[in-house]
Design a protein around this motif. Sequence first.
Motif, PDB file in Angstrom:
ATOM      1  N   GLY A  30      -5.092  -3.343  -3.370  1.00  0.00           N
ATOM      2  CA  GLY A  30      -5.709  -3.071  -2.188  1.00  0.00           C
ATOM      3  C   GLY A  30      -7.227  -3.908  -1.893  1.00  0.00           C
ATOM      4  O   GLY A  30      -7.553  -4.410  -0.750  1.00  0.00           O
ATOM      5  N   ALA A  47      -6.173   0.819  -4.585  1.00  0.00           N
ATOM      6  CA  ALA A  47      -7.442   0.615  -3.832  1.00  0.00           C
ATOM      7  C   ALA A  47      -8.351  -0.402  -4.831  1.00  0.00           C
ATOM      8  O   ALA A  47      -9.103  -1.105  -4.606  1.00  0.00           O
ATOM      9  CB  ALA A  47      -8.303   1.626  -3.669  1.00  0.00           C
ATOM     10  N   GLN A  68     -14.372  -4.397   5.478  1.00  0.00           N
ATOM     11  CA  GLN A  68     -14.032  -3.218   4.494  1.00  0.00           C
ATOM     12  C   GLN A  68     -15.238  -2.376   4.064  1.00  0.00           C
ATOM     13  O   GLN A  68     -16.408  -2.841   3.851  1.00  0.00           O
ATOM     14  CB  GLN A  68     -13.283  -3.934   3.265  1.00  0.00           C
ATOM     15  N   TRP A 108      -1.038   7.195   1.750  1.00  0.00           N
ATOM     16  CA  TRP A 108      -2.247   7.627   1.235  1.00  0.00           C
ATOM     17  C   TRP A 108      -2.136   9.357   0.962  1.00  0.00           C
ATOM     18  O   TRP A 108      -1.351  10.140   1.696  1.00  0.00           O
ATOM     19  CB  TRP A 108      -3.355   7.794   2.258  1.00  0.00           C
ATOM     20  N   SER A 165     -11.698  -0.150  -0.141  1.00  0.00           N
ATOM     21  CA  SER A 165     -11.576  -0.660  -1.692  1.00  0.00           C
ATOM     22  C   SER A 165     -12.662   0.461  -2.431  1.00  0.00           C
ATOM     23  O   SER A 165     -13.252   1.330  -2.055  1.00  0.00           O
ATOM     24  CB  SER A 165     -12.105  -1.899  -1.941  1.00  0.00           C
ATOM     25  N   ALA A 192       1.029  -1.096  -0.026  1.00  0.00           N
ATOM     26  CA  ALA A 192       0.019  -0.195  -0.036  1.00  0.00           C
ATOM     27  C   ALA A 192       0.869   1.326  -0.002  1.00  0.00           C
ATOM     28  O   ALA A 192       1.670   1.407   0.814  1.00  0.00           O
ATOM     29  CB  ALA A 192      -0.893   0.004   1.283  1.00  0.00           C
ATOM     30  N   SER A 237      -2.804   6.038  -4.690  1.00  0.00           N
ATOM     31  CA  SER A 237      -3.674   5.338  -3.546  1.00  0.00           C
ATOM     32  C   SER A 237      -5.274   4.816  -4.308  1.00  0.00           C
ATOM     33  O   SER A 237      -5.499   3.807  -4.026  1.00  0.00           O
ATOM     34  CB  SER A 237      -4.231   6.532  -2.801  1.00  0.00           C
ATOM     35  N   LYS A 246      -9.160   5.628   6.809  1.00  0.00           N
ATOM     36  CA  LYS A 246      -7.817   4.998   6.753  1.00  0.00           C
ATOM     37  C   LYS A 246      -7.012   5.000   8.128  1.00  0.00           C
ATOM     38  O   LYS A 246      -6.487   4.259   8.811  1.00  0.00           O
ATOM     39  CB  LYS A 246      -6.888   5.659   5.990  1.00  0.00           C
ATOM     40  N   TRP A 285     -12.424   9.232   3.357  1.00  0.00           N
ATOM     41  CA  TRP A 285     -11.738   8.164   3.329  1.00  0.00           C
ATOM     42  C   TRP A 285     -10.639   8.286   4.303  1.00  0.00           C
ATOM     43  O   TRP A 285     -10.000   7.256   4.727  1.00  0.00           O
ATOM     44  CB  TRP A 285     -11.065   8.108   1.755  1.00  0.00           C
TER      45      TRP A 285
END
Length: 444
Positions: free
Chosen positions: A368, A364, A296, A29, A325, A26, A360, A318, A314
């Motif tokens: 992700g 996702a 999720q 972000w 997702s 990942a 990011s 996070k 978001w």
Amino acid sequence: MTSLKPVSHNAQRLALRGDLLDFRAAPAWGQLDPGSALRFQPDHWLLIENGRILGTQAEAPDASWQQIDHSGRLILPGFIDTHVHCPQLDVIASYGAELLDWLNTYTFPAECRYADPAVARLGAERFLDALLAHGTTAAVVFATVHKVSADALFEAAQSRGMRLITGKVMMDRNAPAALLDADLAQSERDCVDLISRWHGRGRLSYAVTPRFAPTSTPAQLAMAGALCRADLSLYMQTHVAENRAEVAWVSELFPDARSYLDVYAREGLLHPRAVLAHGVWLDDADRAVLADSGAQIAFSPSSNLFLGSGLFDWVAAKEAGVAVSVASDVGGGTSLSMQRNLLDGYKVQALAGQRLSAWSGLYAATRGAAEALGLADELGHFGAGTLADVCVWDWAIGPVAKARDEVARGLHERVFAWMGLSDDRNLHSAYVAGVQKFSRSNSR
């Protein structure tokens, strides 16, 4: 581009040349420097043997490989759409309603038609072919309440070799009679039968699917939770906290629950294989519960904007440790294109004072999502041994996009411009487990 050797769609050893981009991990972000999380290999070969990725290399492989030269094109893992409705292609881009009115006016009438096996079969085939034509090779999908609609989706996905997670929708109140389960026992029997026939078969998995809290009685939600506890390999999909009027309605229907999310938590529906769409109107306590459960959120930006539902935070998710997702939510969303949804995601975050990077966003929608679904050993990146769900894209289509691509400064600027200006028109070809399932030349 020219093929260096005639290509068989059943080739056991296939090599694709292009600009390879995927993720090892990942990225931070919103940061423009992805560090080692990003793996970009321009003008490399992706080697696929017996449907699985063998590796990558700069030099051309030997003559035992079927070779396709996509020099100057972008090659990505296939996108993973974590929340989308098969029957709602029929009502995509329907005018002038918020969530609850939209369901009653457009969605429920469309879903009634899927009681007809012929409609369900044709709808499933059209839907999955449309996903592939937009570069989405795996998805978490809502069928309808009708058992035949889930059967049709499973059958169509199996014939295409796709990774598909779906299940019959569960509803026993607050919907048209034609969309209600006959009774609790029949709803359970239908689920158990579908699970026994499809779950774990090839690349198919079953998702216990209560539509959302208002259309299930407490007894049905409890039954859904019992199914999840009985088999921890099952997925669960539903909606949560999408719209303020919906949240208020849930508080009236479930006055003992602390929050909308708590309705699901109390019945054991939150677990590492749970996918909850939207999550716009969650609070800090809800986010802590989600993080603890491993569930999720499927962020559905196009749908949230189109229906006026709200702006998903978001960053707060996070920071709380919640996996996020990205999803199209067609037909509330207005496009199956993951790029268009990621661009809408950028706009949603910008309104909240944040900036979604291309890294990011793409993470996702690929690795992700695979990690959140527990499928990172199978798909979402170019690691050795993963199944070759791969899409080949043109960097730019049309004079405006081509001019923008030519002046891009640095890799992030180029990829972000691609994310913002591309869509299904840029897709050249899509492979599922190494077999070509979409080709632009065959789609006209």
